[in-house]
Enzyme design. Structure first.
Site, PDB file in Angstrom:
ATOM      1  N   PHE A 103       2.187  -1.345 -12.854  1.00 21.56           N
ATOM      2  CA  PHE A 103       3.167  -2.094 -13.576  1.00 21.56           C
ATOM      3  C   PHE A 103       4.389  -2.582 -12.399  1.00 21.56           C
ATOM      4  O   PHE A 103       5.748  -2.029 -12.670  1.00 21.56           O
ATOM      5  CB  PHE A 103       3.680  -1.565 -14.639  1.00 21.56           C
ATOM      6  CG  PHE A 103       4.055  -2.501 -15.921  1.00 21.56           C
ATOM      7  CD1 PHE A 103       3.413  -3.651 -16.178  1.00 21.56           C
ATOM      8  CD2 PHE A 103       5.649  -2.278 -16.378  1.00 21.56           C
ATOM      9  CE1 PHE A 103       4.073  -4.514 -17.085  1.00 21.56           C
ATOM     10  CE2 PHE A 103       6.074  -3.206 -17.098  1.00 21.56           C
ATOM     11  CZ  PHE A 103       5.254  -4.547 -17.609  1.00 21.56           C
ATOM     12  N   THR A 128      -2.966  -2.210  -9.504  1.00 19.09           N
ATOM     13  CA  THR A 128      -2.533  -1.164  -8.558  1.00 19.09           C
ATOM     14  C   THR A 128      -2.436  -1.515  -7.214  1.00 19.09           C
ATOM     15  O   THR A 128      -3.046  -2.350  -7.032  1.00 19.09           O
ATOM     16  CB  THR A 128      -3.244   0.172  -8.973  1.00 19.09           C
ATOM     17  OG1 THR A 128      -4.394   0.256  -8.472  1.00 19.09           O
ATOM     18  CG2 THR A 128      -3.088   0.867 -10.224  1.00 19.09           C
ATOM     19  N   LYS A 170      -7.148  -5.856  -4.168  1.00 22.03           N
ATOM     20  CA  LYS A 170      -8.115  -6.384  -2.974  1.00 22.03           C
ATOM     21  C   LYS A 170      -8.837  -5.115  -2.486  1.00 22.03           C
ATOM     22  O   LYS A 170     -10.167  -5.387  -2.130  1.00 22.03           O
ATOM     23  CB  LYS A 170      -7.366  -6.652  -1.562  1.00 22.03           C
ATOM     24  CG  LYS A 170      -6.956  -8.132  -1.818  1.00 22.03           C
ATOM     25  CD  LYS A 170      -5.636  -8.499  -0.611  1.00 22.03           C
ATOM     26  CE  LYS A 170      -4.439  -7.907  -1.293  1.00 22.03           C
ATOM     27  NZ  LYS A 170      -3.372  -8.113  -0.511  1.00 22.03           N
ATOM     28  N   GLU A 200      -9.962 -13.551  -9.346  1.00 20.07           N
ATOM     29  CA  GLU A 200      -8.895 -14.627  -8.598  1.00 20.07           C
ATOM     30  C   GLU A 200      -7.958 -14.472  -7.660  1.00 20.07           C
ATOM     31  O   GLU A 200      -7.854 -14.882  -6.732  1.00 20.07           O
ATOM     32  CB  GLU A 200      -8.557 -15.700  -9.846  1.00 20.07           C
ATOM     33  CG  GLU A 200      -8.104 -17.073  -9.264  1.00 20.07           C
ATOM     34  CD  GLU A 200      -9.102 -17.987  -8.488  1.00 20.07           C
ATOM     35  OE1 GLU A 200      -9.189 -18.215  -7.295  1.00 20.07           O
ATOM     36  OE2 GLU A 200     -10.066 -18.569  -9.298  1.00 20.07           O
ATOM     37  N   VAL A 216      -7.820 -13.289  -3.612  1.00 22.98           N
ATOM     38  CA  VAL A 216      -7.670 -14.360  -2.468  1.00 22.98           C
ATOM     39  C   VAL A 216      -6.732 -15.368  -2.763  1.00 22.98           C
ATOM     40  O   VAL A 216      -6.949 -16.062  -3.762  1.00 22.98           O
ATOM     41  CB  VAL A 216      -9.008 -14.724  -2.110  1.00 22.98           C
ATOM     42  CG1 VAL A 216      -8.903 -15.946  -0.709  1.00 22.98           C
ATOM     43  CG2 VAL A 216      -9.990 -13.678  -1.753  1.00 22.98           C
ATOM     44  N   LYS A 228      -9.809  -9.808   2.687  1.00 28.21           N
ATOM     45  CA  LYS A 228     -10.047 -11.345   1.663  1.00 28.21           C
ATOM     46  C   LYS A 228     -11.455 -11.766   2.166  1.00 28.21           C
ATOM     47  O   LYS A 228     -12.231 -12.334   1.628  1.00 28.21           O
ATOM     48  CB  LYS A 228      -8.830 -12.269   2.134  1.00 28.21           C
ATOM     49  CG  LYS A 228      -7.621 -11.621   1.479  1.00 28.21           C
ATOM     50  CD  LYS A 228      -6.433 -12.331   1.873  1.00 28.21           C
ATOM     51  CE  LYS A 228      -5.274 -11.709   1.162  1.00 28.21           C
ATOM     52  NZ  LYS A 228      -4.072 -12.126   1.424  1.00 28.21           N
ATOM     53  N   GLY A 263       2.974 -13.856  -4.332  1.00 28.73           N
ATOM     54  CA  GLY A 263       4.202 -13.932  -5.381  1.00 28.73           C
ATOM     55  C   GLY A 263       4.053 -13.450  -6.875  1.00 28.73           C
ATOM     56  O   GLY A 263       2.759 -13.271  -7.150  1.00 28.73           O
TER      57      GLY A 263
HETATM   58  N1  LIG Z   1       2.377  -9.147  -4.707  1.00 32.54           N
HETATM   59  C1  LIG Z   1       1.815 -10.235  -4.327  1.00 32.54           C
HETATM   60  O1  LIG Z   1       2.048 -11.205  -4.030  1.00 32.54           O
HETATM   61  C2  LIG Z   1       0.169 -10.082  -4.439  1.00 32.54           C
HETATM   62  C3  LIG Z   1      -0.633 -11.037  -4.346  1.00 32.54           C
HETATM   63  C4  LIG Z   1      -2.027 -10.855  -4.521  1.00 32.54           C
HETATM   64  C5  LIG Z   1      -2.562  -9.802  -4.529  1.00 32.54           C
HETATM   65  N2  LIG Z   1      -1.579  -8.581  -4.637  1.00 32.54           N
HETATM   66  C6  LIG Z   1      -2.461  -7.343  -5.256  1.00 32.54           C
HETATM   67  O2  LIG Z   1      -1.917  -7.029  -6.542  1.00 32.54           O
HETATM   68  C7  LIG Z   1      -1.700  -5.589  -6.454  1.00 32.54           C
HETATM   69  C8  LIG Z   1      -0.319  -5.242  -7.096  1.00 32.54           C
HETATM   70  O3  LIG Z   1       0.579  -5.704  -5.915  1.00 32.54           O
HETATM   71  P1  LIG Z   1       2.087  -5.428  -6.638  1.00 32.54           P
HETATM   72  O4  LIG Z   1       2.677  -6.382  -5.470  1.00 32.54           O
HETATM   73  O5  LIG Z   1       2.628  -5.643  -7.855  1.00 32.54           O
HETATM   74  O6  LIG Z   1       2.259  -3.860  -5.890  1.00 32.54           O
HETATM   75  P2  LIG Z   1       3.575  -2.867  -6.647  1.00 32.54           P
HETATM   76  O7  LIG Z   1       4.670  -3.769  -6.891  1.00 32.54           O
HETATM   77  O8  LIG Z   1       3.357  -1.947  -5.530  1.00 32.54           O
HETATM   78  O9  LIG Z   1       2.826  -2.288  -7.608  1.00 32.54           O
HETATM   79  C9  LIG Z   1       1.898  -1.431  -7.893  1.00 32.54           C
HETATM   80  C10 LIG Z   1       1.777  -0.772  -9.105  1.00 32.54           C
HETATM   81  O10 LIG Z   1       0.664   0.366  -9.201  1.00 32.54           O
HETATM   82  C11 LIG Z   1       1.225   1.504  -9.950  1.00 32.54           C
HETATM   83  N3  LIG Z   1       0.235   2.417  -9.418  1.00 32.54           N
HETATM   84  C12 LIG Z   1      -0.111   2.980  -8.559  1.00 32.54           C
HETATM   85  N4  LIG Z   1      -0.994   3.997  -8.479  1.00 32.54           N
HETATM   86  C13 LIG Z   1      -1.256   4.021  -9.717  1.00 32.54           C
HETATM   87  C14 LIG Z   1      -1.922   4.968 -10.538  1.00 32.54           C
HETATM   88  N5  LIG Z   1      -2.838   5.998 -10.115  1.00 32.54           N
HETATM   89  N6  LIG Z   1      -1.883   4.893 -11.898  1.00 32.54           N
HETATM   90  C15 LIG Z   1      -1.225   3.824 -12.658  1.00 32.54           C
HETATM   91  N7  LIG Z   1      -0.355   2.906 -11.880  1.00 32.54           N
HETATM   92  C16 LIG Z   1      -0.398   2.979 -10.395  1.00 32.54           C
HETATM   93  C17 LIG Z   1       2.389   1.553  -9.265  1.00 32.54           C
HETATM   94  O11 LIG Z   1       3.253   2.436  -9.897  1.00 32.54           O
HETATM   95  P3  LIG Z   1       4.648   2.775  -9.865  1.00 32.54           P
HETATM   96  O12 LIG Z   1       5.530   1.641 -10.266  1.00 32.54           O
HETATM   97  O13 LIG Z   1       5.193   4.154 -10.434  1.00 32.54           O
HETATM   98  O14 LIG Z   1       4.811   2.998  -8.302  1.00 32.54           O
HETATM   99  C18 LIG Z   1       3.176   0.219  -9.484  1.00 32.54           C
HETATM  100  O15 LIG Z   1       3.565   0.078 -10.602  1.00 32.54           O
HETATM  101  C19 LIG Z   1      -1.995  -5.129  -5.309  1.00 32.54           C
HETATM  102  O16 LIG Z   1      -3.313  -4.438  -5.141  1.00 32.54           O
HETATM  103  C20 LIG Z   1      -2.043  -6.460  -4.273  1.00 32.54           C
HETATM  104  O17 LIG Z   1      -2.276  -6.339  -2.872  1.00 32.54           O
HETATM  105  C21 LIG Z   1      -0.432  -8.729  -4.823  1.00 32.54           C
END
Ligand SMILES: NC(=O)c1ccc[n+]([C@@H]2O[C@H](COP(=O)([O-])OP(=O)(O)OC[C@H]3O[C@@H](n4cnc5c(N)ncnc54)[C@H](OP(=O)(O)O)[C@@H]3O)[C@@H](O)[C@H]2O)c1
Length: 361
Positions: free
Chosen positions: A21, A109, A138, A162, A165, A237, A342
């Site tokens: 989250f 996560t 990923k 989706e 990538v 990717k 984003g």
């Molecule tokens: N941000 C982007 O634009 C984007 C784009 C494409 C793909 N993604 C992918 O989407 C995923 C999420 O990205 P994000 O930007 O949202 O990352 P983020 O802000 O770092 O959020 C990751 C979340 O995962 C939680 N988490 C980690 N380990 C966990 C566990 N064992 N059990 C439950 N929750 C856990 C973290 O908890 P805490 O809050 O307690 O740390 C955090 O809430 C990643 O894999 C990323 O590569 C992101």
């Protein structure tokens, strides 16, 4: 899943769990709240967020559904999820998920390209319990796509990815559904927004270190930019695309990789003066005829700075934008340009996956 008659006609109730989250998990929750009416009216979907988890506060569950604005307020105020009124709480997301289940897991996560955990265990558990999975993570997609798709098939559920990538820009659905029946021959893409932002600014005359520092201060680059600037994110990717477009599970070391750290402003500008652009291009190309029987066609996989003529559709994709160009036997070249990251953009990919999954339920 339950089907009930409501004001909008017959409505499918989808019980959704979001594990992770952070930026994306919250973005998805926000989109679900904002689009509640659209989902009901246009798709007959009543999406109930029954559980949510993060690393610090564990997993909460409420059978009647969690109120999204209350959840977002809790995290905005840095309060533990366990403070949500009348919700069951587990310290560990995997345990909570295994006890409570649901129709769909959104696994968001953080990406871990070493062993894909904790996402891999969450996804395996959900698929094994007969839950559909949608994910932006990923790690599991890059390292275990074939195993996870097989597990999904075995349990009669779907795995959709989706947002792994180019965020919500519809690349995976284009490959899987839009281009169904076409033989993909080659793929080239600008799949990392951070490096594209840096290279675009260097082509305009700026130094690498200055642009990187600016990208970090604006949140486009991580404090540790290695995964982006050394090309590992683009490799992940590339592995996902190899699995989806070519049915191949490559290992990271099978992708020839070179990052952007050795490029100079002078090289970038010289290329520009010659009517060319240097981009970090991820590419996959079949080297022999498509497979017959058990034989696998050899596939070249590369992530490297590449000089492109200005006439190339990828050459003019600048800033944080991403793009992919797909060559097939029936459509010579299909190019998609769009955001690659984003909160809401990534949430859009998950939303599209959720709607696609719900259509099969
Ligand atoms: N941000 C982007 O634009 C984007 C784009 C494409 C793909 N993604 C992918 O989407 C995923 C999420 O990205 P994000 O930007 O949202 O990352 P983020 O802000 O770092 O959020 C990751 C979340 O995962 C939680 N988490 C980690 N380990 C966990 C566990 N064992 N059990 C439950 N929750 C856990 C973290 O908890 P805490 O809050 O307690 O740390 C955090 O809430 C990643 O894999 C990323 O590569 C992101």
């Amino acid at each position: 899943m339950d089907i009930v008659q409501k004001d909008y006609g017959y409505m499918k109730i989808i019980r959704l769990s979001i594990i992770g989250f952070g930026t994306v998990g919250q973005g998805l929750a926000e989109s679900l709240a904002r689009k509640e009416t659209l989902l009901k009216r246009d798709y007959g979907l009543d999406v109930r967020l029954v559980s949510v988890a993060n690393a610090r506060h564990g997993f909460i569950y409420r059978d009647e559904g969690l109120d999204i604005s209350t959840l977002l307020e809790l995290v905005a105020n840095r309060r533990p999820l366990a403070e949500y009124p009348a919700a069951f709480h587990w310290n560990n997301a995997l345990e909570g998920l295994q006890v409570t289940g649901g129709d769909v897991l959104a696994e968001v996560t953080g990406t871990n390209l070493r062993d894909a955990e904790p996402g891999l265990s969450h996804i395996r558990a959900a698929l094994s319990e007969g839950m559909h999975v949608i994910t932006a993570n990923k790690g599991p997609a890059a390292l275990y796509a074939r195993e996870l798709f097989a597990l999904a098939r075995e349990h009669g559920v779907q795995l959709r990815l989706e947002s792994t990538v180019m965020a919500g820009t519809p690349v995976i659905s284009t490959l899987r559904e839009g281009l169904a029946g076409a033989q993909v021959l080659a793929i080239r893409g600008i799949l990392n927004g951070t490096t594209n932002y840096i290279l675009s600014a260097m082509a305009a005359g700026r130094e690498y270190a200055d642009v990187l520092a600016e990208a970090q201060s604006q949140g486009y680059a991580e404090a540790d930019p290695t995964a982006d600037v050394e090309g590992y994110d683009a490799v992940a990717k590339t592995l996902i695309l190899a699995a989806l477009a070519f049915g191949r599970s490559l290992r990271p070391e099978q992708v020839t990789r070179q990052g952007i750290t050795a490029l100079t402003k002078e090289q970038m500008q010289r290329a520009r003066e010659q009517g060319k652009r240097i981009k970090l291009v991820a590419s996959l190309r079949l080297l022999s005829e498509p497979p017959v029987g058990d034989r696998e066609a050899s596939l070249a996989a590369r992530v490297e700075p590449t000089e492109l003529p200005e006439s190339d559709p990828l050459a003019r994709v600048d800033g944080v934008l991403n793009a992919i160009s797909i060559q097939t036997d029936t459509l010579p070249e299909v190019t998609i340009i769009g955001p690659g990251a984003g909160r809401i953009q990534t949430g859009q990919g998950l939303l599209a996956d959720l709607i696609a999954v719900a259509a099969t339920m």
